[in-house]
Scaffold this active site. Sequence first.
Site, mmCIF file in Angstrom:
data_model
loop_
_atom_site.group_PDB
_atom_site.id
_atom_site.type_symbol
_atom_site.label_atom_id
_atom_site.label_comp_id
_atom_site.label_asym_id
_atom_site.label_seq_id
_atom_site.Cartn_x
_atom_site.Cartn_y
_atom_site.Cartn_z
ATOM 1 C CG ASP A 53 -1.664 6.486 2.517
ATOM 2 O OD1 ASP A 53 -1.984 5.355 2.101
ATOM 3 O OD2 ASP A 53 -0.899 7.242 1.883
ATOM 4 C CD GLU A 124 2.599 5.419 -1.330
ATOM 5 O OE1 GLU A 124 2.711 6.133 -2.355
ATOM 6 O OE2 GLU A 124 1.506 5.145 -0.812
ATOM 7 C CD GLU A 191 -1.034 -0.537 -3.975
ATOM 8 O OE1 GLU A 191 -0.410 -0.146 -2.968
ATOM 9 O OE2 GLU A 191 -2.182 -0.158 -4.272
HETATM 10 O O1 KIV Z 1 -2.740 2.499 2.521
HETATM 11 C C1 KIV Z 1 -2.802 1.250 2.430
HETATM 12 O O2 KIV Z 1 -3.767 0.642 2.883
HETATM 13 C C2 KIV Z 1 -1.702 0.571 1.788
HETATM 14 C C3 KIV Z 1 -1.789 -0.906 1.593
HETATM 15 C C4 KIV Z 1 -2.927 -1.313 0.784
HETATM 16 C C5 KIV Z 1 -0.521 -1.492 1.157
HETATM 17 O O3 KIV Z 1 -0.739 1.184 1.445
#
Ligand code: KIV
Length: 295
Positions: A53, A124, A191
């Site tokens: 996203d 998430e 992250e």
């Molecule tokens: O949205 C994204 O690109 C992510 C990654 C960086 C893990 O969630």
Amino acid sequence: MSKLGKGMPQAITVPGLRERKALGQRAVMLTAYDYPSAHIAEDAGADILLVGDSLGMVIQGRPDTLAVSLDQMVYHCAMVSRAARRSLVVADMPFMTYHTGWRDAVRNCGRCVQEGGVQGVKIEGGAKRADLIKAIVDSEIPVMGHIGLTPQSLHKLGGFKVQGRTADAAEQLLRDAAAVEAAGAFCMVLECIPSEVAREITARSGILTIGIGAGPHCDGQVLVFHDVLGLCDGPLPRFVRTYGEFGKQMREALTRFSEDVLAGRFPSEEEAFHLSPELAKRFGAKDDDAGSATH
Ligand code: KIV
């Protein structure tokens, strides 16, 4: 049936990724948002293509990921899935597509599988998402967890900040990781957390950990396509390593095109279509011109 024909490389699968953890093998994940970026990332060795996203930021030019819609995610997933032959494609479930109850969540994840062609979804959140992850997995949709800095919690966290820096917060991350794994996730993104915490989670976990800003001890790493290639302007987080300056190269190439157009250097006669020599004469060509005329 395999995605691949005879003689093609073996497709990455969820069980295959689970096996990698047992074998101590690493995994590479890159984001991809469309057909060409997916092709390039896959050819470059990405085991997993995450339709992040982050597209809200790097494709749509927004300051965060919160406005990305389910329809937009499905649209991007379909483009990436059409390109992928070997890589596993994962949809990053947008904000508010899994927060209103498990039925909505399962239906929305199902759209990414049925219409977007993905093999898994990313959710998430840690322990508080455990029941939800289980419901999605029970619907036969593989789930990738994501803990630490969860960008959809931006306003609650007060910014894009490193998580797990106190003893309590680090302990909570360990509990989150255990809960995500117990709920049935096949791997998880860590992250922006301290390297030591990521190392401990990776050591305790029976599924692959994929780090971004989580240090070198994770089982795999992920970066955003545009960051790796130097396609975006502006400062990047310190965990990003940029491997090219393709934004600069693109700007230079397009500038040369603009200059050629303005100077009358593009297109050349060879880059144009022509009438036959006889017809060309009727349309005002001189004898000299007709000689060079080809279709
Ligand atoms: O949205 C994204 O690109 C992510 C990654 C960086 C893990 O969630």
